[in-house]
Scaffold this motif. Structure first.
Motif, PDB file in Angstrom:
ATOM      1  N   THR A  43       0.825  -1.208   0.000  1.00  0.00           N
ATOM      2  CA  THR A  43       0.000   0.000   0.000  1.00  0.00           C
ATOM      3  C   THR A  43       0.857   1.256   0.000  1.00  0.00           C
ATOM      4  OG1 THR A  43      -1.782  -1.155   1.157  1.00  0.00           O
ATOM      5  CG2 THR A  43      -1.812   1.245   1.239  1.00  0.00           C
ATOM      6  N   ALA A  44       1.930   1.242   0.785  1.00  0.00           N
ATOM      7  CA  ALA A  44       2.819   2.408   0.847  1.00  0.00           C
ATOM      8  C   ALA A  44       3.474   2.661  -0.503  1.00  0.00           C
ATOM      9  CB  ALA A  44       3.872   2.199   1.923  1.00  0.00           C
ATOM     10  N   ALA A  45       3.898   1.595  -1.182  1.00  0.00           N
ATOM     11  CA  ALA A  45       4.530   1.750  -2.495  1.00  0.00           C
ATOM     12  C   ALA A  45       3.539   2.294  -3.514  1.00  0.00           C
ATOM     13  CB  ALA A  45       5.104   0.412  -2.958  1.00  0.00           C
ATOM     14  N   ILE A  46       2.319   1.771  -3.501  1.00  0.00           N
ATOM     15  CA  ILE A  46       1.289   2.257  -4.431  1.00  0.00           C
ATOM     16  C   ILE A  46       1.004   3.731  -4.183  1.00  0.00           C
ATOM     17  CG2 ILE A  46      -1.158   2.064  -5.045  1.00  0.00           C
ATOM     18  CD1 ILE A  46      -0.849  -0.989  -4.444  1.00  0.00           C
ATOM     19  N   ASP A  47       0.864   4.097  -2.917  1.00  0.00           N
ATOM     20  CA  ASP A  47       0.604   5.506  -2.579  1.00  0.00           C
ATOM     21  C   ASP A  47       1.755   6.400  -3.044  1.00  0.00           C
ATOM     22  OD1 ASP A  47      -1.765   4.778  -1.394  1.00  0.00           O
ATOM     23  OD2 ASP A  47      -1.004   4.856   0.669  1.00  0.00           O
ATOM     24  N   ARG A  48       2.987   5.904  -2.936  1.00  0.00           N
ATOM     25  CA  ARG A  48       4.133   6.707  -3.336  1.00  0.00           C
ATOM     26  C   ARG A  48       4.138   6.947  -4.845  1.00  0.00           C
ATOM     27  NH1 ARG A  48       8.478   8.275  -0.654  1.00  0.00           N
ATOM     28  NH2 ARG A  48       8.092   6.866   1.090  1.00  0.00           N
ATOM     29  N   VAL A  49       3.800   5.929  -5.627  1.00  0.00           N
ATOM     30  CA  VAL A  49       3.731   6.116  -7.088  1.00  0.00           C
ATOM     31  C   VAL A  49       2.674   7.163  -7.428  1.00  0.00           C
ATOM     32  CG1 VAL A  49       3.432   5.022  -9.327  1.00  0.00           C
ATOM     33  CG2 VAL A  49       4.348   3.693  -7.445  1.00  0.00           C
ATOM     34  N   GLN A  50       1.509   7.012  -6.847  1.00  0.00           N
ATOM     35  CA  GLN A  50       0.415   7.923  -7.165  1.00  0.00           C
ATOM     36  C   GLN A  50       0.724   9.355  -6.743  1.00  0.00           C
ATOM     37  OE1 GLN A  50      -2.700   5.689  -5.178  1.00  0.00           O
ATOM     38  NE2 GLN A  50      -3.332   4.715  -7.094  1.00  0.00           N
ATOM     39  N   ALA A  51       1.486   9.508  -5.655  1.00  0.00           N
ATOM     40  CA  ALA A  51       1.832  10.845  -5.175  1.00  0.00           C
ATOM     41  C   ALA A  51       2.817  11.553  -6.105  1.00  0.00           C
ATOM     42  CB  ALA A  51       2.415  10.769  -3.767  1.00  0.00           C
ATOM     43  N   LEU A  52       3.509  10.807  -6.951  1.00  0.00           N
ATOM     44  CA  LEU A  52       4.463  11.419  -7.873  1.00  0.00           C
ATOM     45  C   LEU A  52       3.783  12.357  -8.862  1.00  0.00           C
ATOM     46  CD1 LEU A  52       6.700   8.330  -8.823  1.00  0.00           C
ATOM     47  CD2 LEU A  52       7.351  10.249  -7.349  1.00  0.00           C
ATOM     48  N   GLU A  53       2.581  11.980  -9.299  1.00  0.00           N
ATOM     49  CA  GLU A  53       1.865  12.729 -10.334  1.00  0.00           C
ATOM     50  C   GLU A  53       2.768  12.944 -11.550  1.00  0.00           C
ATOM     51  OE1 GLU A  53       0.260  16.278  -8.601  1.00  0.00           O
ATOM     52  OE2 GLU A  53      -1.201  15.182  -7.376  1.00  0.00           O
ATOM     53  N   ASP A  54       3.414  11.849 -11.949  1.00  0.00           N
ATOM     54  CA  ASP A  54       4.379  11.880 -13.053  1.00  0.00           C
ATOM     55  C   ASP A  54       4.117  10.666 -13.942  1.00  0.00           C
ATOM     56  OD1 ASP A  54       6.538  12.143 -14.730  1.00  0.00           O
ATOM     57  OD2 ASP A  54       8.072  11.891 -13.177  1.00  0.00           O
ATOM     58  N   PRO A  55       3.137  10.744 -14.845  1.00  0.00           N
ATOM     59  CA  PRO A  55       2.708   9.567 -15.611  1.00  0.00           C
ATOM     60  C   PRO A  55       3.793   8.873 -16.415  1.00  0.00           C
ATOM     61  CG  PRO A  55       1.160  11.383 -15.874  1.00  0.00           C
ATOM     62  CD  PRO A  55       2.361  11.940 -15.181  1.00  0.00           C
ATOM     63  N   SER A  56       4.746   9.627 -16.939  1.00  0.00           N
ATOM     64  CA  SER A  56       5.758   9.030 -17.816  1.00  0.00           C
ATOM     65  C   SER A  56       7.158   9.030 -17.198  1.00  0.00           C
ATOM     66  CB  SER A  56       5.801   9.763 -19.157  1.00  0.00           C
ATOM     67  OG  SER A  56       6.116  11.124 -18.967  1.00  0.00           O
ATOM     68  N   PHE A  57       7.255   9.299 -15.905  1.00  0.00           N
ATOM     69  CA  PHE A  57       8.537   9.353 -15.195  1.00  0.00           C
ATOM     70  C   PHE A  57       9.495  10.371 -15.804  1.00  0.00           C
ATOM     71  CE2 PHE A  57       7.712   4.739 -13.831  1.00  0.00           C
ATOM     72  CZ  PHE A  57       7.120   5.149 -12.638  1.00  0.00           C
ATOM     73  N   ALA A  58       8.959  11.446 -16.341  1.00  0.00           N
ATOM     74  CA  ALA A  58       9.808  12.518 -16.869  1.00  0.00           C
ATOM     75  C   ALA A  58      10.627  13.152 -15.755  1.00  0.00           C
ATOM     76  CB  ALA A  58       8.956  13.576 -17.555  1.00  0.00           C
ATOM     77  N   GLY A  59      10.165  13.016 -14.516  1.00  0.00           N
ATOM     78  CA  GLY A  59      10.843  13.625 -13.383  1.00  0.00           C
ATOM     79  C   GLY A  59      12.209  13.050 -13.075  1.00  0.00           C
ATOM     80  N   VAL A  60      12.592  11.945 -13.723  1.00  0.00           N
ATOM     81  CA  VAL A  60      13.932  11.384 -13.462  1.00  0.00           C
ATOM     82  C   VAL A  60      15.033  12.372 -13.826  1.00  0.00           C
ATOM     83  CG1 VAL A  60      13.183   8.984 -13.748  1.00  0.00           C
ATOM     84  CG2 VAL A  60      14.038  10.264 -15.743  1.00  0.00           C
ATOM     85  N   ALA A  61      14.726  13.352 -14.672  1.00  0.00           N
ATOM     86  CA  ALA A  61      15.721  14.330 -15.104  1.00  0.00           C
ATOM     87  C   ALA A  61      15.737  15.570 -14.215  1.00  0.00           C
ATOM     88  CB  ALA A  61      15.457  14.737 -16.553  1.00  0.00           C
ATOM     89  N   VAL A  62      14.852  15.618 -13.215  1.00  0.00           N
ATOM     90  CA  VAL A  62      14.775  16.753 -12.294  1.00  0.00           C
ATOM     91  C   VAL A  62      15.195  16.264 -10.911  1.00  0.00           C
ATOM     92  CG1 VAL A  62      13.282  18.519 -11.289  1.00  0.00           C
ATOM     93  CG2 VAL A  62      12.870  17.703 -13.633  1.00  0.00           C
ATOM     94  N   PRO A  63      16.304  16.764 -10.360  1.00  0.00           N
ATOM     95  CA  PRO A  63      16.863  16.200  -9.124  1.00  0.00           C
ATOM     96  C   PRO A  63      15.858  15.965  -8.012  1.00  0.00           C
ATOM     97  CG  PRO A  63      18.396  17.786 -10.039  1.00  0.00           C
ATOM     98  CD  PRO A  63      17.166  17.850 -10.904  1.00  0.00           C
ATOM     99  N   ALA A  64      15.008  16.930  -7.712  1.00  0.00           N
ATOM    100  CA  ALA A  64      14.060  16.768  -6.603  1.00  0.00           C
ATOM    101  C   ALA A  64      13.053  15.659  -6.882  1.00  0.00           C
ATOM    102  CB  ALA A  64      13.337  18.084  -6.338  1.00  0.00           C
ATOM    103  N   GLU A  65      12.585  15.588  -8.125  1.00  0.00           N
ATOM    104  CA  GLU A  65      11.623  14.545  -8.488  1.00  0.00           C
ATOM    105  C   GLU A  65      12.314  13.199  -8.631  1.00  0.00           C
ATOM    106  OE1 GLU A  65       8.357  15.080  -8.491  1.00  0.00           O
ATOM    107  OE2 GLU A  65       8.968  17.075  -7.798  1.00  0.00           O
ATOM    108  N   ARG A  66      13.533  13.212  -9.126  1.00  0.00           N
ATOM    109  CA  ARG A  66      14.296  11.976  -9.272  1.00  0.00           C
ATOM    110  C   ARG A  66      14.473  11.286  -7.919  1.00  0.00           C
ATOM    111  NH1 ARG A  66      18.017   9.615 -12.594  1.00  0.00           N
ATOM    112  NH2 ARG A  66      19.527   8.292 -11.524  1.00  0.00           N
ATOM    113  N   PHE A  67      14.744  12.078  -6.882  1.00  0.00           N
ATOM    114  CA  PHE A  67      14.925  11.513  -5.551  1.00  0.00           C
ATOM    115  C   PHE A  67      13.691  10.732  -5.117  1.00  0.00           C
ATOM    116  CE2 PHE A  67      14.270  11.968  -0.939  1.00  0.00           C
ATOM    117  CZ  PHE A  67      15.372  11.255  -0.488  1.00  0.00           C
ATOM    118  N   LYS A  68      12.511  11.240  -5.423  1.00  0.00           N
ATOM    119  CA  LYS A  68      11.275  10.552  -5.051  1.00  0.00           C
ATOM    120  C   LYS A  68      11.149   9.206  -5.761  1.00  0.00           C
ATOM    121  CE  LYS A  68       8.804  14.934  -4.404  1.00  0.00           C
ATOM    122  NZ  LYS A  68       7.674  15.789  -4.897  1.00  0.00           N
ATOM    123  N   ILE A  69      11.569   9.157  -7.020  1.00  0.00           N
ATOM    124  CA  ILE A  69      11.500   7.904  -7.783  1.00  0.00           C
ATOM    125  C   ILE A  69      12.539   6.918  -7.273  1.00  0.00           C
ATOM    126  CG2 ILE A  69      11.655   6.890 -10.099  1.00  0.00           C
ATOM    127  CD1 ILE A  69      10.675   9.619 -11.185  1.00  0.00           C
TER     128      ILE A  69
END
Length: 327
Positions: free
Chosen positions: A267-293
């Motif tokens: 449940t925690a992992a599912i909630d963490r994915v949904q909290a990203l609000e990043d459908p295509s994982f584009a955030g991997v190129a942004v340090p703050a968002e990358r850390f969350k992934i």
């Protein structure tokens, strides 16, 4: 003594694992999910035949893809015997074999797409959801050929779903729940089917960690957002959620005892994915968002270790067992 210790000790005392409800796995997890895949794939086939334009097919594509991801972790049984997995979804694809195979077909306007039997013989990279995604999201210069090609893929997916579902409802479904029985040449000993379920669970988590998250993450200096699964249609994160939900359901069907710690981790992992609000994982190129992934990726690894301890140990499979190692 902890619940984990009690579970493991009981498995030793009684000579059988506490995690072995194969009938529940079949009846409450595998059969319903294959039925849903068959229904959605049939609707995709109908949608493509009715109106093959991308806008018209896209909703059915998403619905069918959802149901495939929800059962794609079952890599044993009929799908293995038929060799169907790659023809349904050819990913990861580091050499872009899908793009190359599609380019050849479309450049030649190969009539193979108009013949279902012949289409089944083309490269698997050009047959499934990965190819269909490109047809629906990329610009198509030859709309007429793209239409026929879309219909061919939809028909292939629907036929594969029907075959797999029928196999599970038929002889293999009985084979799966009677390991060690006389005449069962697939699962020769009582624990063989249990190990198949555990291997599917462990392998799916490994795939999620290494491929669905690892490929777009790349390295800090060289993130690879374009390597995310199904990024063109914005499904990358959704695949992680759908897979986690399916694996959680299978785990609970398989278990004969409650698994509060494992369920909390899912449940925690599912909630963490949904909290990203990043459908295509584009955030991997942004340090703050990358850390969350990256944190999510660590959560997946922790979940795999927890399952190895709680389920693998009870089945007599060491916590270090890696289904991708081929051991």
């Amino acid at each position: 003594m902890t619940l984990r210790s009690v579970t493991f000790c009981c498995a030793i005392i009684f000579g059988s694992p506490a995690f072995a409800d194969l009938i529940a796995v079949r009846d409450n997890h595998i059969l319903p999910r294959y039925a849903a895949f068959t229904e959605a794939a049939g609707a995709l086939e109908t949608a493509a035949e009715t109106d093959c334009t991308a806008a018209a097919v896209m909703p059915a594509y998403h619905a069918a893809y959802d149901t495939w991801i929800g059962v794609s972790h079952i890599q044993f049984g009929p799908i293995e015997a038929r060799g169907t997995a790659l023809s349904l979804s050819f990913w990861p694809d580091p050499k872009d074999r899908t793009g190359k195979a599609m380019t050849r077909l479309m450049a030649d306007e190969d009539p193979v797409v108009a013949d279902a039997e012949a289409f089944a013989q083309v490269s698997v990279a050009a047959q499934g959801f990965s190819a269909l995604e490109r047809l629906l999201t990329d610009r198509q210069d030859n709309a007429e050929y793209a239409c026929t090609y879309t219909q061919a893929i939809a028909g292939h997916i629907a036929q594969a779903a029907r075959h797999l579902s029928a196999d599970w409802q038929g002889g293999f479904g009985e084979t799966f729940v009677t390991p060690g029985a006389a005449g069962n040449t697939t699962y020769l000993s009582p624990g063989d089917a249990d190990r198949a379920v555990y291997t599917a669970l462990s392998t799916a988590l490994e795939f999620m960690h290494d491929q669905r998250l690892g490929r777009p993450l790349g390295t800090f200096d060289r993130p690879r957002p374009n390597r995310a699964e199904a990024r063109r249609s914005g499904r990358s994160a959704r695949h992680v959620v759908l897979s986690l939900e399916a694996l959680q359901e299978m785990t609970n069907a398989f278990s004969e005892t409650p698994l509060p710690e494992v369920n909390s981790a899912f449940t925690a992992a599912i909630d963490r994915v949904q909290a990203l609000e990043d459908p295509s994982f584009a955030g991997v190129a942004v340090p703050a968002e990358r850390f969350k992934i990256e944190v999510l990726q660590r959560n997946i690894r922790d979940l795999q270790v927890l399952i190895a301890d709680d389920i693998g140990a009870a089945l007599g499979i060491s916590a270090g067992f890696n289904a991708l190692d081929g051991d």
